[in-house]
Design a protein around this motif. Sequence first.
Motif, short mmCIF file in Angstrom:
data_model
loop_
_atom_site.label_atom_id
_atom_site.label_comp_id
_atom_site.label_asym_id
_atom_site.label_seq_id
_atom_site.Cartn_x
_atom_site.Cartn_y
_atom_site.Cartn_z
N GLU A 188 1.14 3.43 -3.07
CA GLU A 188 0.98 2.81 -4.38
C GLU A 188 0.72 1.98 -4.97
O GLU A 188 0.28 0.90 -5.07
N GLU A 189 0.02 1.20 -3.02
CA GLU A 189 -0.81 0.26 -2.78
C GLU A 189 -2.14 0.75 -2.29
O GLU A 189 -1.30 1.43 -1.13
N LEU A 217 -9.01 -5.99 0.18
CA LEU A 217 -7.51 -6.92 -1.43
C LEU A 217 -7.12 -5.71 -1.25
O LEU A 217 -6.90 -4.56 -0.38
N ARG A 218 -5.83 -6.29 -1.34
CA ARG A 218 -4.79 -5.03 -1.49
C ARG A 218 -4.37 -5.02 -3.26
O ARG A 218 -4.37 -6.06 -3.71
N ILE A 219 -4.57 -3.36 -3.69
CA ILE A 219 -4.38 -3.19 -4.87
C ILE A 219 -2.88 -2.11 -5.29
O ILE A 219 -2.55 -1.12 -4.80
N ARG A 220 -2.24 -2.29 -6.14
CA ARG A 220 -1.22 -1.15 -6.45
C ARG A 220 -2.20 -1.01 -7.61
O ARG A 220 -2.70 -1.29 -8.63
N ALA A 221 -1.39 0.61 -7.19
CA ALA A 221 -2.29 1.61 -8.49
C ALA A 221 -0.97 2.93 -8.02
O ALA A 221 -0.51 2.88 -7.00
N ARG A 222 -1.17 3.79 -8.91
CA ARG A 222 -0.76 4.98 -9.26
C ARG A 222 -1.39 6.28 -9.20
O ARG A 222 -1.93 7.12 -8.51
N GLY A 275 -2.50 -10.90 -8.89
CA GLY A 275 -2.37 -10.61 -10.46
C GLY A 275 -3.42 -10.48 -11.39
O GLY A 275 -2.39 -10.32 -12.03
N ASP A 276 -4.27 -10.35 -11.07
CA ASP A 276 -5.66 -9.94 -12.02
C ASP A 276 -5.35 -8.56 -11.36
O ASP A 276 -5.81 -7.71 -11.13
N GLY A 320 -4.98 -1.59 -12.59
CA GLY A 320 -4.41 -1.57 -11.87
C GLY A 320 -3.98 -3.25 -11.25
O GLY A 320 -4.77 -4.22 -12.12
N ILE A 321 -3.72 -3.56 -10.77
CA ILE A 321 -3.13 -5.26 -10.15
C ILE A 321 -3.65 -5.76 -8.32
O ILE A 321 -3.17 -5.03 -7.66
N LEU A 322 -4.42 -6.82 -8.62
CA LEU A 322 -4.60 -6.96 -7.58
C LEU A 322 -3.08 -7.67 -6.69
O LEU A 322 -3.01 -9.02 -7.58
N LEU A 323 -2.66 -7.20 -5.54
CA LEU A 323 -1.63 -8.32 -5.36
C LEU A 323 -2.34 -9.63 -4.76
O LEU A 323 -1.09 -10.35 -4.29
#
Length: 208
Positions: free
Chosen positions: A62-63, A30-35, A84-85, A10-13
């Motif tokens: 999605e987040e 933390l807000r993280i993008r994932a599916r 972005g990480d 995932g991506i740390l938004l």
Amino acid sequence: MFTGIVEEVGILLAREGLGEPGGEVTAARLRIRARKALEGVALGDSIAVNGVCLTVTGSDGEEWTTDVMAETLRRSSLGALGAGDPVNLERAVTPHTRLGGHLVQGHVDGVGTVLTRTPGEHWEVVRVALPPELARYVVGKGSITVDGASLTVSAVSDADDAEPWFEVSLIPTTLRETTLGAVPPGSPVNLEVDVIAKYVERLLGARP
């Protein structure tokens, strides 16, 4: 409980400091993008982020968001993450989950440092320095969790070495499907040793 089989990167938004107004920051959101890691997940469920067990506090499919205490930020590499990480994600196991890795609690024992990366024809050997107090739990051909990924120890320094290390051999799938494929030397990584070793030590220490 987890197995150390990373399901998704995932991506740390975003990362938001939490605390009293005008006071010390005592936590972070933390807000993280994932599916894939959000499939079937509800509020209160657990997801491992780089090997750290965290609770889902919000999700839109999605987040998702999670709150991380200051102690966790200090004792893991999550404190160094920024927007972005990429992060390794794994949902908690169910009674029907295949145990493809090993039993992982999601409780980080310490933070190691990537020392070297040596590419090979079919794999890449990564050497990681670990805190001296953890060296006695790491053995050749044993299991260790690095940033949430269950790996087999391919080589290890002596347990009493002043600067202990271990090596893992990463196959192309691991290099491609986890963050470990792009972690450069000098980077911190979360480590969780095999919990069975800690239980054995405790039991033997309690024997008369």
